[in-house]
Design an enzyme around this catalytic site. Structure first.
Site, PDB file in Angstrom:
ATOM      1  N   THR A 219       0.829  -1.204   0.000  1.00  0.00           N
ATOM      2  CA  THR A 219       0.000   0.000   0.000  1.00  0.00           C
ATOM      3  C   THR A 219       0.865   1.256   0.000  1.00  0.00           C
ATOM      4  O   THR A 219       0.369   2.356  -0.171  1.00  0.00           O
ATOM      5  CB  THR A 219      -0.968   0.032   1.209  1.00  0.00           C
ATOM      6  OG1 THR A 219      -0.196  -0.090   2.398  1.00  0.00           O
ATOM      7  CG2 THR A 219      -1.981  -1.095   1.124  1.00  0.00           C
ATOM      8  N   GLY A 220       2.168   1.084   0.161  1.00  0.00           N
ATOM      9  CA  GLY A 220       3.091   2.211   0.006  1.00  0.00           C
ATOM     10  C   GLY A 220       3.401   2.415  -1.466  1.00  0.00           C
ATOM     11  O   GLY A 220       3.035   1.597  -2.316  1.00  0.00           O
TER      12      GLY A 220
ATOM     13  N   LYS B 163      -5.922   0.706  -3.998  1.00  0.00           N
ATOM     14  CA  LYS B 163      -4.708   0.042  -4.504  1.00  0.00           C
ATOM     15  C   LYS B 163      -4.850  -1.477  -4.391  1.00  0.00           C
ATOM     16  O   LYS B 163      -4.491  -2.217  -5.312  1.00  0.00           O
ATOM     17  CB  LYS B 163      -3.483   0.476  -3.680  1.00  0.00           C
ATOM     18  CG  LYS B 163      -3.011   1.899  -3.959  1.00  0.00           C
ATOM     19  CD  LYS B 163      -1.792   2.217  -3.095  1.00  0.00           C
ATOM     20  CE  LYS B 163      -1.078   3.458  -3.588  1.00  0.00           C
ATOM     21  NZ  LYS B 163       0.091   3.793  -2.744  1.00  0.00           N
TER      22      LYS B 163
ATOM     23  N   GLY C  51       6.161  -0.149  -2.845  1.00  0.00           N
ATOM     24  CA  GLY C  51       5.607  -1.493  -2.722  1.00  0.00           C
ATOM     25  C   GLY C  51       4.539  -1.760  -3.772  1.00  0.00           C
ATOM     26  O   GLY C  51       4.466  -2.850  -4.349  1.00  0.00           O
TER      27      GLY C  51
ATOM     28  N   LYS D 108      19.563   0.484   8.514  1.00  0.00           N
ATOM     29  CA  LYS D 108      19.683  -0.269   7.259  1.00  0.00           C
ATOM     30  C   LYS D 108      20.971  -1.098   7.252  1.00  0.00           C
ATOM     31  O   LYS D 108      20.988  -2.230   6.756  1.00  0.00           O
ATOM     32  CB  LYS D 108      19.666   0.690   6.066  1.00  0.00           C
ATOM     33  CG  LYS D 108      18.324   1.415   5.904  1.00  0.00           C
ATOM     34  CD  LYS D 108      18.299   2.220   4.625  1.00  0.00           C
ATOM     35  CE  LYS D 108      16.946   2.868   4.402  1.00  0.00           C
ATOM     36  NZ  LYS D 108      16.770   3.382   3.041  1.00  0.00           N
TER      37      LYS D 108
END
Ligand SMILES: *[C@@H]1O[C@H](CO)[C@@H](O)[C@H](O)[C@H]1NC(C)=O
Length: 313
Positions: free
Chosen positions: A12-13, A47, A16, A134
């Site tokens: 939903t991003g 989406k 993505g 990260k």
């Protein structure tokens, strides 16, 4: 060859969603793990409806739900995570599940930025904690022996480029422009800009490719690399007008970053990292760990900086 089954987390991003679309387009059986609440959110539901129509299988669950994660991961060969940088460390449970099941042939963690191991912003990163998580996740994936590919795509075009690297503006300037540092030097103190849908196409291209196993795929096409001065000059040619240049030194920029709040502080941090430190470009793409995306996948078409600026004229 049979196409790998792909699970995407974070559909939903923005990135993505593009990853799921690309996965479907390249005919991979495509699964998405989606929070229950997303189905009642108007934009997200739209989406999800579109992906489901396109053939994606939607599974309900979250990154915090070990049972749902294990059920989803068990169904696939490849897991791609596209959660936001703020949620980066939430990938730890997912990594544990992947490790325990032992059946995943490729994991693509949510990195999708400039290479955090190459960024020279240590003092600032203590403040923002943007790159360190990260690096931690990459280390964990390696230590667990999970087969992976990391996608190092540098900046998304929707960040910085629409304002010509002028935080606070929502369109490129037409009179005055601020140039940070000396703004100069082709190919070194430069930013690399990629469109999200193109990053998605390159990413999906890697999943069944042995050349990208346990590698960092760098996206750095020559037409998508630009110093600040080059960016301004390109824009001036497109609008047929010279802009007045205001100069901000490196020291002034650092002061400004510390005195600015979210989200402009991140934009300034990115400007510092790319255009002053040259963090995107100061190193070569080299074996054993680095592979060059445009070299491996010459058939993947991508939007250049010039083409993107054309849409803003
Ligand atoms: C990556 O490969 C492309 C295509 O072969 C080449 O034009 C480009 O210079 C390479 N990039 C780097 C940084 O080596």
């Amino acid at each position: 060859m049979e196409k790998s089954k792909i699970l995407i987390i974070g559909v939903t991003g923005s990135l993505g969603y593009h990853l799921a679309e690309a996965s479907l387009k390249f005919c991979h059986p495509t699964f998405a793990l989606v929070r229950h609440s997303a189905f009642s959110h108007p934009i997200k539901a739209q989406k999800l409806h579109s992906l489901s129509q396109g053939g994606a299988t939607l599974l309900t669950g979250s990154m915090e739900d070990e049972t749902a994660l294990a059920e989803a991961v068990r169904l696939v060969d490849v897991v791609i995570c596209a959660v936001s940088a703020q949620q980066c460390l939430h990938q730890k449970l997912l990594i544990r599940v992947i490790k325990q099941l032992g059946s995943v042939k490729r994991f693509i963690p949510s990195e999708f930025g400039s290479d955090p191991t190459r960024a020279h912003v240590s003092e600032l990163d203590d403040l923002y904690n943007f790159y360190a998580p990260k690096v931690e996740i990459r280390g964990l994936v390696e230590a667990e022996g999970i087969p992976y590919t990391v996608i190092s795509c540098n900046f998304f075009m929707k960040i910085l480029l629409p304002s010509l690297a002028q935080p606070g503006l929502d369109a490129p300037p037409r009179d005055k422009v601020t140039v940070y540092g000396n703004g100069n030097t082709k190919g070194f103190f430069a930013g690399v800009f990629m469109k999200e849908s193109d990053v998605a196409a390159f990413t999906i291209s890697t999943v069944d490719d042995p050349r990208t196993l346990n590698k960092v795929l760098y996206l750095r096409p020559p037409e998508n690399v630009c110093s600040l001065n080059e960016l301004v000059e390109m824009w001036e040619i497109k609008i047929g007008k010279k802009l007045e240049r205001l100069h901000v030194s490196e020291g002034e920029l650092l002061q400004k970053i510390k005195g600015t709040s979210y989200p402009a502080n991140y934009e300034l941090l990115f400007i510092y990292s790319a255009f002053i430190n040259g963090d995107h470009t100061y190193f070569d793409i080299e074996p054993p760990s680095g592979v060059n995306g445009t070299q491996l996948y010459p058939h993947v078409k991508y939007t250049t900086i010039s083409e993107f600026l054309d849409t803003l004229v």
